[in-house]
Structure formats: structure tokens, C-alpha cells
Design an enzyme around this catalytic site. Structure first.
Site: not given
Ligand SMILES: NC(=O)c1ccc[n+]([C@@H]2O[C@H](COP(=O)([O-])OP(=O)(O)OC[C@H]3O[C@@H](n4cnc5c(N)ncnc54)[C@H](O)[C@@H]3O)[C@@H](O)[C@H]2O)c1
Length: 329
Positions: A243, A212, A208, A41, A241
Site C-alpha cells: 500500500t 500496534k 510503531y 487510501s 502489504i
Molecule cells: N501496509 C502495511 O504494510 C500495513 C501492515 C500492517 C498494518 N497496517 C495498518 O493498516 C492501516 C492502514 O494502512 P495502509 O497500509 O492502508 O496505509 P495508507 O497510508 O495507504 O492509509 C492510511 C490512511 O490513514 C490516513 N490518516 C493518517 N493520519 C490520519 C489522521 N490523523 N486522521 C485520519 N486519517 C489519517 C491517511 O491519510 C491514509 O489515507 C494502518 O493502521 C496501518 O498501520 C499496514
């Protein structure tokens, strides 16, 4: 930092500051084997689609089995690339990650891994943490550790396995910021995904933020030592972002230019992944802002829509901590 006087590049194999101008040349990812945790995702799915289109082998590991399988089937159809695979993986389970890495090496056409993206993550607040209602009982319940389990323990497991497999990547040589990309075929690259929550507080998201911040600590330590294994380590710290991770109510609150786009995160990750000269660098990715640089090189918001340029990707420097605390206030 005076890169001319201090031998930063030679001593710790860290690159000089980056230029994020223009569109990145992503051709170098062709034939690289890239492993992405949490790839079903959001960012992970975006990395998969972008690099698959350029001829990379992608192996994603995720707990979302239907989502991962669907993404791979769709991306194979869209790109005609058959070297795309899904392996069920729960990053909090050591043996699950070991099996994921072993499967990736077997599926890799050259028997090794070039880039590991430690991307899996969850966000969840635990309101009881700072206000535990049950502290006066004999047996206060433990806090909900799930965010730390995925975002910290999971990333530590991924990092440990990445260091093990990257330095064993057949045909690879130690990462070197002075290399000529055209002359080398194999890589040893770890890309950590932290967050702006690793650089500044997000009140109400203690776990969180802690997880991080820990990823930032991991990155800063590794970039000083991973050169021993010839591994280049880079990090992304995205702001909010768009998502599936960001809940709809928050997207509504941030509407009107305060939420960034996944395509900019994918662009920044591609710059790191498609250029073996980049080592020990980190970027913040946020919403595009129209900005202008003054004579001293400092950036400020542009006064008019005609002024300056649009920027979504910024390098991270230590003095940014003061700015971010002020921003939170
Ligand atoms: N979207 C934002 O605003 C944002 C901002 C800063 C950092 N991030 C970081 O970016 C990364 C990706 O996030 P995203 O926005 O794409 O979120 P998302 O929820 O779309 O994707 C996260 C994915 O991680 C998988 N996941 C969760 N637990 C898991 C586990 N135990 N084992 C394997 N897979 C697992 C989920 O099934 C999902 O497919 C994350 O580390 C998140 O913290 C996101």
C-alpha cells in the site's frame, strides 16, 4: 483450547477458531452502515470499494480531503451506489471524531452504525529516540509523538465512540456467535487494525511497534468485556502489504514474494464484517505461502510447488509470539 468443554462461546461470546478456506460470502454486508477511519487510501479504500459494490453504506473519515472525495466520486460511478460519503476527520482530534460519528449516524439510511473499522494509521521512524543527541543539553527535546497520537490515541478515541454508537444501533441485538445471519439485519462490530508489528518487534520502529502492541492489548481486553455491550470485536494484524504506507525502497527490498497483497487483507476484513457470528478472533495476513499441514495439524512450508496449498490469512494464537521472536533473530 477445548471449545467442547469450556463454555467460551456462552461466557464471553467468543467464536471458535475460524476456517479461512475458500472465498468469503460477502452478501451480508448489503445495507450495513460501515464507518472507516483513514479510508482515503490503502486498506481503507479497498474496504470501501469491496463493500460498496455489495450495497453497503460507507462513510470514510480521513485527513486526506482530495483523496477521500476522489475515492467516493469514483466508487459511486463504478458501483452505482449513492450511499458513499466522505467526511473530513483527524483521528487525533476528539471533537473531529465526534463530528465524524455524528455525521455518519445522520447519513446512515437506518440511523445507526453496524461496523466501525479503526484503520487510520501512520508509520514513521524517529532515529533520535534511542540515540538522543541533545540529552546533554539543559533542555532535551521531546520525542516525536505523532505515531502514538494517530495509531494509539486515535484508535482509543475511535473505540470509545464505536462502543457508544454500536450499542445504540437501532434494531440491533447483542452480538451472538450462535446467531443465524439470515435472521438478523443489524450488527454491532468493531474491527481493529493492528499489525505484525503488534506481535513481534520491527527494530527501528519503536513507536510503531509500541502503538500496534497497544492495539493488540486493546483487542484482547475488549474481547473479554465488550460482550457486556453486545459488541463483537475482531482484529487484523497484516504483515508488510503493498500500500502507499510502505516506502518504495522497502518494497524493492521485499520484492520476490516477501510482501503481501491488499486484496488478502480486504478478504480477511470481509470475512469478519460479513459474518455476525465471528467475535473475538484475530488474523495475520501476509504474502501467500505454499504450505502443508502435518498429521498433528502443524503447518510447514511445502517442499515442492505441487505440494500443499497457498495461504495468506492465518489465525493468531499466543504461542505465535515465540515463533515471531525467533523469526526476527
Ligand atoms: N501496509 C502495511 O504494510 C500495513 C501492515 C500492517 C498494518 N497496517 C495498518 O493498516 C492501516 C492502514 O494502512 P495502509 O497500509 O492502508 O496505509 P495508507 O497510508 O495507504 O492509509 C492510511 C490512511 O490513514 C490516513 N490518516 C493518517 N493520519 C490520519 C489522521 N490523523 N486522521 C485520519 N486519517 C489519517 C491517511 O491519510 C491514509 O489515507 C494502518 O493502521 C496501518 O498501520 C499496514
Amino acid at each position: 483450547m477445548n471449545y467442547e468443554k469450556l463454555p467460551v462461546v456462552e461466557s464471553i461470546r467468543q467464536s471458535p477458531p475460524l476456517d479461512f478456506e475458500g472465498t468469503v460470502d460477502d452478501t451480508w454486508v448489503k445495507d450495513k452502515t460501515i464507518l472507516i477511519t483513514g479510508g482515503a487510501s490503502g486498506f481503507g479504500a479497498g474496504f470501501c470499494k469491496r463493500w460498496a459494490a455489495r450495497g453497503a453504506t460507507i462513510i470514510i473519515g480521513d485527513i486526506n480531503v482530495p483523496g477521500g472525495e476522489k475515492l467516493i466520486a469514483e466508487t459511486r460511478m463504478e458501483t452505482g451506489n449513492a450511499n458513499l460519503h466522505f467526511v473530513p476527520c483527524n483521528v487525533t482530534d476528539w471533537m473531529s471524531q465526534v463530528e465524524f460519528f455524528k455525521a455518519a449516524v445522520k447519513l446512515s439510511p437506518h440511523g445507526g452504525i453496524d461496523t466501525v473499522v479503526a484503520n487510520a494509521g501512520i508509520a514513521k521512524s524517529d532515529p533520535s529516540f534511542e540515540n538522543p543527541q541533545d540529552l546533554d543539553t539543559a533542555n532535551p527535546p521531546p520525542p516525536d509523538m505523532s505515531v502514538l497520537n494517530v495509531n494509539l490515541t486515535g484508535v482509543v478515541y475511535t473505540t470509545h465512540l464505536a462502543v457508544f454508537y454500536l450499542k445504540r444501533n437501532p434494531g440491533s441485538s447483542p452480538a451472538n456467535p450462535k446467531c443465524k445471519p439470515a435472521d438478523i439485519q443489524r450488527d454491532r462490530h468493531l474491527l481493529l487494525i493492528s499489525s505484525c508489528a503488534g506481535l513481534m518487534p520491527i527494530p527501528g520502529q519503536a513507536f510503531y511497534g509500541a502503538s500496534k502492541h497497544a492495539v493488540v492489548g486493546l483487542y484482547r481486553n475488549l474481547r473479554a468485556t465488550s460482550f457486556v455491550h453486545g459488541i463483537r470485536v475482531n482484529m487484523l494484524a497484516p504483515y508488510f502489504i503493498d500500500t502507499p504506507m510502505v516506502p518504495t525502497r522497502l518494497k524493492v527490498m521485499l520484492a520476490g514474494g516477501h510482501i503481501g497483497k491488499a486484496e488478502d487483507v480486504i478478504e480477511a476484513a470481509t470475512r469478519f464484517t460479513a459474518d455476525p457470528r465471528i467475535a473475538g478472533r484475530a488474523a495475520v495476513v501476509g504474502p501467500k505461502l505454499r504450505v502443508k499441514q502435518d498429521a498433528k495439524g502443524d503447518w510447514d512450508l511445502a517442499k515442492t510447488p505441487q505440494d500443499g496449498e497457498e495461504k495468506a490469512i492465518w489465525e493468531v494464537y499466543p504461542d505465535d509470539f515465540e515463533d515471531s521472536d525467533l523469526f526476527q533473530r
